[in-house]
Design a protein around this motif. Sequence first.
Motif, PDB file in Angstrom:
ATOM      1  N   CYS A  17       0.855  -1.185   0.000  1.00  0.00           N
ATOM      2  CA  CYS A  17       0.000   0.000   0.000  1.00  0.00           C
ATOM      3  C   CYS A  17       0.895   1.240   0.000  1.00  0.00           C
ATOM      4  N   GLN A  18       0.317   2.395   0.215  1.00  0.00           N
ATOM      5  CA  GLN A  18       1.054   3.656   0.152  1.00  0.00           C
ATOM      6  C   GLN A  18       1.750   4.035   1.465  1.00  0.00           C
ATOM      7  N   THR A  19       1.648   3.207   2.509  1.00  0.00           N
ATOM      8  CA  THR A  19       2.219   3.533   3.817  1.00  0.00           C
ATOM      9  C   THR A  19       3.728   3.755   3.746  1.00  0.00           C
ATOM     10  N   GLN A  20       4.176   4.844   4.381  1.00  0.00           N
ATOM     11  CA  GLN A  20       5.596   5.143   4.539  1.00  0.00           C
ATOM     12  C   GLN A  20       5.822   5.549   5.989  1.00  0.00           C
ATOM     13  N   VAL A  21       6.972   5.135   6.546  1.00  0.00           N
ATOM     14  CA  VAL A  21       7.278   5.427   7.943  1.00  0.00           C
ATOM     15  C   VAL A  21       8.720   5.885   8.083  1.00  0.00           C
ATOM     16  N   ILE A  22       8.995   6.526   9.222  1.00  0.00           N
ATOM     17  CA  ILE A  22      10.355   6.871   9.628  1.00  0.00           C
ATOM     18  C   ILE A  22      10.599   6.164  10.949  1.00  0.00           C
ATOM     19  N   VAL A  23      11.785   5.576  11.102  1.00  0.00           N
ATOM     20  CA  VAL A  23      12.159   4.949  12.367  1.00  0.00           C
ATOM     21  C   VAL A  23      12.499   6.058  13.355  1.00  0.00           C
ATOM     22  N   VAL A  24      11.749   6.131  14.458  1.00  0.00           N
ATOM     23  CA  VAL A  24      11.993   7.119  15.506  1.00  0.00           C
ATOM     24  C   VAL A  24      12.967   6.534  16.527  1.00  0.00           C
ATOM     25  N   ARG A  25      12.766   5.272  16.867  1.00  0.00           N
ATOM     26  CA  ARG A  25      13.634   4.578  17.811  1.00  0.00           C
ATOM     27  C   ARG A  25      13.908   3.197  17.233  1.00  0.00           C
ATOM     28  N   GLY A  26      15.153   2.823  17.191  1.00  0.00           N
ATOM     29  CA  GLY A  26      15.532   1.517  16.683  1.00  0.00           C
ATOM     30  C   GLY A  26      16.825   1.074  17.322  1.00  0.00           C
ATOM     31  N   GLY A  27      17.330  -0.049  16.892  1.00  0.00           N
ATOM     32  CA  GLY A  27      18.581  -0.553  17.438  1.00  0.00           C
ATOM     33  C   GLY A  27      18.881  -1.931  16.898  1.00  0.00           C
ATOM     34  N   GLY A  28      19.881  -2.561  17.473  1.00  0.00           N
ATOM     35  CA  GLY A  28      20.258  -3.907  17.051  1.00  0.00           C
ATOM     36  C   GLY A  28      19.208  -4.921  17.463  1.00  0.00           C
ATOM     37  N   GLY A  29      19.138  -6.012  16.730  1.00  0.00           N
ATOM     38  CA  GLY A  29      18.196  -7.071  17.049  1.00  0.00           C
ATOM     39  C   GLY A  29      16.753  -6.660  16.880  1.00  0.00           C
ATOM     40  N   ALA A  30      16.486  -5.707  15.999  1.00  0.00           N
ATOM     41  CA  ALA A  30      15.125  -5.229  15.772  1.00  0.00           C
ATOM     42  C   ALA A  30      14.270  -6.339  15.166  1.00  0.00           C
ATOM     43  N   PRO A  31      12.957  -6.296  15.429  1.00  0.00           N
ATOM     44  CA  PRO A  31      12.062  -7.298  14.846  1.00  0.00           C
ATOM     45  C   PRO A  31      11.917  -7.119  13.336  1.00  0.00           C
ATOM     46  N   GLU A  32      11.406  -8.132  12.673  1.00  0.00           N
ATOM     47  CA  GLU A  32      11.098  -8.061  11.236  1.00  0.00           C
ATOM     48  C   GLU A  32       9.873  -7.171  11.084  1.00  0.00           C
ATOM     49  N   LEU A  33      10.053  -6.019  10.456  1.00  0.00           N
ATOM     50  CA  LEU A  33       8.969  -5.052  10.301  1.00  0.00           C
ATOM     51  C   LEU A  33       8.223  -5.275   8.996  1.00  0.00           C
ATOM     52  N   GLY A  34       6.904  -5.149   9.051  1.00  0.00           N
ATOM     53  CA  GLY A  34       6.097  -5.345   7.860  1.00  0.00           C
ATOM     54  C   GLY A  34       4.893  -4.428   7.851  1.00  0.00           C
ATOM     55  N   CYS A  35       4.175  -4.477   6.740  1.00  0.00           N
ATOM     56  CA  CYS A  35       2.943  -3.706   6.589  1.00  0.00           C
ATOM     57  C   CYS A  35       2.033  -4.464   5.638  1.00  0.00           C
ATOM     58  N   GLY A  36       0.821  -4.760   6.073  1.00  0.00           N
ATOM     59  CA  GLY A  36      -0.141  -5.446   5.216  1.00  0.00           C
ATOM     60  C   GLY A  36       0.258  -6.858   4.835  1.00  0.00           C
ATOM     61  N   GLY A  37       1.158  -7.476   5.595  1.00  0.00           N
ATOM     62  CA  GLY A  37       1.557  -8.856   5.333  1.00  0.00           C
ATOM     63  C   GLY A  37       2.836  -9.017   4.539  1.00  0.00           C
ATOM     64  N   ALA A  38       3.512  -7.926   4.193  1.00  0.00           N
ATOM     65  CA  ALA A  38       4.781  -7.987   3.453  1.00  0.00           C
ATOM     66  C   ALA A  38       5.824  -7.141   4.189  1.00  0.00           C
ATOM     67  N   PRO A  39       7.102  -7.501   4.074  1.00  0.00           N
ATOM     68  CA  PRO A  39       8.147  -6.730   4.766  1.00  0.00           C
ATOM     69  C   PRO A  39       8.233  -5.283   4.283  1.00  0.00           C
ATOM     70  N   LEU A  40       8.553  -4.375   5.220  1.00  0.00           N
ATOM     71  CA  LEU A  40       8.846  -2.994   4.846  1.00  0.00           C
ATOM     72  C   LEU A  40      10.204  -2.963   4.164  1.00  0.00           C
ATOM     73  N   VAL A  41      10.380  -2.054   3.204  1.00  0.00           N
ATOM     74  CA  VAL A  41      11.641  -1.926   2.469  1.00  0.00           C
ATOM     75  C   VAL A  41      12.117  -0.483   2.527  1.00  0.00           C
ATOM     76  N   GLY A  42      13.419  -0.282   2.344  1.00  0.00           N
ATOM     77  CA  GLY A  42      13.973   1.071   2.332  1.00  0.00           C
ATOM     78  C   GLY A  42      13.417   1.858   1.162  1.00  0.00           C
ATOM     79  N   GLN A  43      13.221   3.152   1.389  1.00  0.00           N
ATOM     80  CA  GLN A  43      12.689   4.015   0.331  1.00  0.00           C
ATOM     81  C   GLN A  43      13.784   4.369  -0.656  1.00  0.00           C
ATOM     82  N   SER A  44      13.404   4.442  -1.911  1.00  0.00           N
ATOM     83  CA  SER A  44      14.345   4.826  -2.956  1.00  0.00           C
ATOM     84  C   SER A  44      14.248   6.313  -3.289  1.00  0.00           C
TER      85      SER A  44
END
Length: 108
Positions: free
Chosen positions: A17-44
């Motif tokens: 879908c059109q959802t876009q996010v910014i990581v506000v807090r993150g770190g090592g060992g982060a969970p697998e992030l997804g949206c709508g059943g598919a992994p989130l990917v870096g923006q181009s």
Amino acid sequence: MGSQTLRPGARLSSQVCQTQVIVVRGGGGAPELGCGGAPLVGQSGAATEPALPADAALLGGSPLGKRFVVPGAPSVVELLVTRAGEGTLTADGVAMVEKEAAKLPSSD
């Protein structure tokens, strides 16, 4: 995005879908992030059309300007929605929850 380190400020996009996010807090060992059943990917940089079909059970929506955290572990990762979409944000397959607004002291 699984066991990688998530840097604050990293921009991620949904593949369903059109959802876009910014990581506000993150770190090592982060969970697998997804949206709508598919992994989130870096923006181009350029907005892209959804590339994968969405999981109908994960179409609760991601409202613009809301922060989402991992249930039961709010300090692990926090995402800010910068573009609304139909998909539900997930961490390791579990729906993320909207972060509660901080209670301000009264100014009697």
